[in-house]
Scaffold this motif. Structure first.
Motif, PDB file in Angstrom:
ATOM      1  N   LEU A 266      11.469  -0.384   0.300  1.00  0.00           N
ATOM      2  CA  LEU A 266      10.083   0.272   0.492  1.00  0.00           C
ATOM      3  C   LEU A 266       8.942  -0.098  -0.335  1.00  0.00           C
ATOM      4  CD1 LEU A 266      11.932   3.976   0.717  1.00  0.00           C
ATOM      5  CD2 LEU A 266      11.179   2.556   2.557  1.00  0.00           C
ATOM      6  N   GLN A 267       7.989  -0.284   0.423  1.00  0.00           N
ATOM      7  CA  GLN A 267       6.652  -0.394  -0.481  1.00  0.00           C
ATOM      8  C   GLN A 267       6.230   0.659  -1.468  1.00  0.00           C
ATOM      9  OE1 GLN A 267       5.012  -3.295   0.327  1.00  0.00           O
ATOM     10  NE2 GLN A 267       3.621  -2.878  -1.280  1.00  0.00           N
ATOM     11  N   ASN A 268       5.910   0.318  -2.542  1.00  0.00           N
ATOM     12  CA  ASN A 268       5.715   1.317  -3.756  1.00  0.00           C
ATOM     13  C   ASN A 268       4.128   1.698  -3.631  1.00  0.00           C
ATOM     14  OD1 ASN A 268       7.887   1.257  -5.080  1.00  0.00           O
ATOM     15  ND2 ASN A 268       7.554  -0.349  -6.237  1.00  0.00           N
ATOM     16  N   LEU A 269       3.935   2.825  -3.530  1.00  0.00           N
ATOM     17  CA  LEU A 269       2.657   3.457  -3.410  1.00  0.00           C
ATOM     18  C   LEU A 269       2.326   4.216  -4.757  1.00  0.00           C
ATOM     19  CD1 LEU A 269       2.823   4.916   0.122  1.00  0.00           C
ATOM     20  CD2 LEU A 269       1.846   2.890  -0.460  1.00  0.00           C
ATOM     21  N   GLY A 270       1.517   3.484  -5.656  1.00  0.00           N
ATOM     22  CA  GLY A 270       1.191   4.076  -6.929  1.00  0.00           C
ATOM     23  C   GLY A 270       2.591   3.888  -7.817  1.00  0.00           C
ATOM     24  N   SER A 271       3.002   5.231  -8.336  1.00  0.00           N
ATOM     25  CA  SER A 271       4.107   5.222  -8.947  1.00  0.00           C
ATOM     26  C   SER A 271       5.194   5.735  -8.200  1.00  0.00           C
ATOM     27  CB  SER A 271       3.957   6.048 -10.499  1.00  0.00           C
ATOM     28  OG  SER A 271       3.623   7.359 -10.010  1.00  0.00           O
ATOM     29  N   SER A 272       5.391   5.293  -6.960  1.00  0.00           N
ATOM     30  CA  SER A 272       6.460   5.866  -5.929  1.00  0.00           C
ATOM     31  C   SER A 272       7.828   5.160  -6.279  1.00  0.00           C
ATOM     32  CB  SER A 272       5.967   5.791  -4.418  1.00  0.00           C
ATOM     33  OG  SER A 272       5.971   4.630  -4.079  1.00  0.00           O
ATOM     34  N   CYS A 273       8.033   4.294  -7.093  1.00  0.00           N
ATOM     35  CA  CYS A 273       9.341   3.455  -7.269  1.00  0.00           C
ATOM     36  C   CYS A 273      10.366   4.188  -7.490  1.00  0.00           C
ATOM     37  CB  CYS A 273       8.814   2.173  -8.291  1.00  0.00           C
ATOM     38  SG  CYS A 273       8.655   2.918 -10.002  1.00  0.00           S
TER      39      CYS A 273
ATOM     40  N   VAL B  52      11.038   7.702  -6.658  1.00  0.00           N
ATOM     41  CA  VAL B  52      11.701   8.324  -5.608  1.00  0.00           C
ATOM     42  C   VAL B  52      12.035   7.015  -4.346  1.00  0.00           C
ATOM     43  CG1 VAL B  52       9.307   8.676  -4.301  1.00  0.00           C
ATOM     44  CG2 VAL B  52      10.965  10.419  -4.060  1.00  0.00           C
ATOM     45  N   ASN B  53      11.323   6.132  -4.223  1.00  0.00           N
ATOM     46  CA  ASN B  53      11.796   5.013  -3.386  1.00  0.00           C
ATOM     47  C   ASN B  53      13.198   4.711  -3.893  1.00  0.00           C
ATOM     48  OD1 ASN B  53       9.235   5.165  -2.119  1.00  0.00           O
ATOM     49  ND2 ASN B  53       8.629   2.967  -2.808  1.00  0.00           N
TER      50      ASN B  53
END
Length: 163
Positions: A92-99, A101-102
């Motif tokens: 999944l592409q990281n959006l900000g600090s979403s790594c 939850v991804n």
């Protein structure tokens, strides 16, 4: 209000600037220099004259850790990595600090948990637009239907179509 001041006793010498002091005051909350430290310690029966340093300061411990830390133990330094792709290997592409939850979503819905992948996902090469949880939902309602969104995400991760 009053906040505690902590002094690492083994770092105290006649040169008070070397002492490791930490303040818990809301405005400081970190390492501090205390110009009156010798007088404060004297009130508590600690005479700094003639004291010798017996332990490393926090700053010295950090420098030592950084100098000796084996960073290549947590990286692929010097390794030849083989790219992989296919069903269950979609990221999944990281959006900000979403790594964070991804990584959890990928683990739960990407095939690692077979029960979730079979309920919400599809088979390898399966049609990501055809899923039982998408049947009977009006297109305008799909964006607000949590089960439909979960199925779409899991299908994208398990099908291999986007890998």
């Amino acid at each position: 209000e009053r906040y505690p001041l902590v002094v690492k006793l083994g770092t105290i010498t006649e040169d008070i600037d070397t002492a490791d002091c930490y303040s818990y005051d809301k405005t400081e909350d970190g390492p501090v220099k205390v110009p009156t430290l010798a007088a404060l310690l004297q009130k508590r029966g600690i005479n700094v004259a003639g004291m010798q340093k017996t332990v490393k300061s926090t700053a010295e411990l950090e420098v030592e850790l950084n100098a000796t830390y084996a960073f290549d133990a947590i990286t692929e330094s010097g390794s030849s990595l083989v790219p992989v792709s296919g069903p269950g290997l979609q990221g999944l592409q990281n959006l900000g600090s979403s790594c964070y939850v991804n990584s959890i979503v990928q683990m739960l819905l990407g095939g690692t948990v077979p029960e979730l992948a079979s309920r919400y996902g599809t088979t390898a090469g399966g049609d990501v637009a055809r899923h039982p949880l998408l049947d009977g939902i009006a297109p305008r309602d799909v964006t607000t239907d949590i089960l439909a969104q979960t199925a779409k995400l899991s299908c994208a991760l398990t099908s291999g179509t986007f890998a």
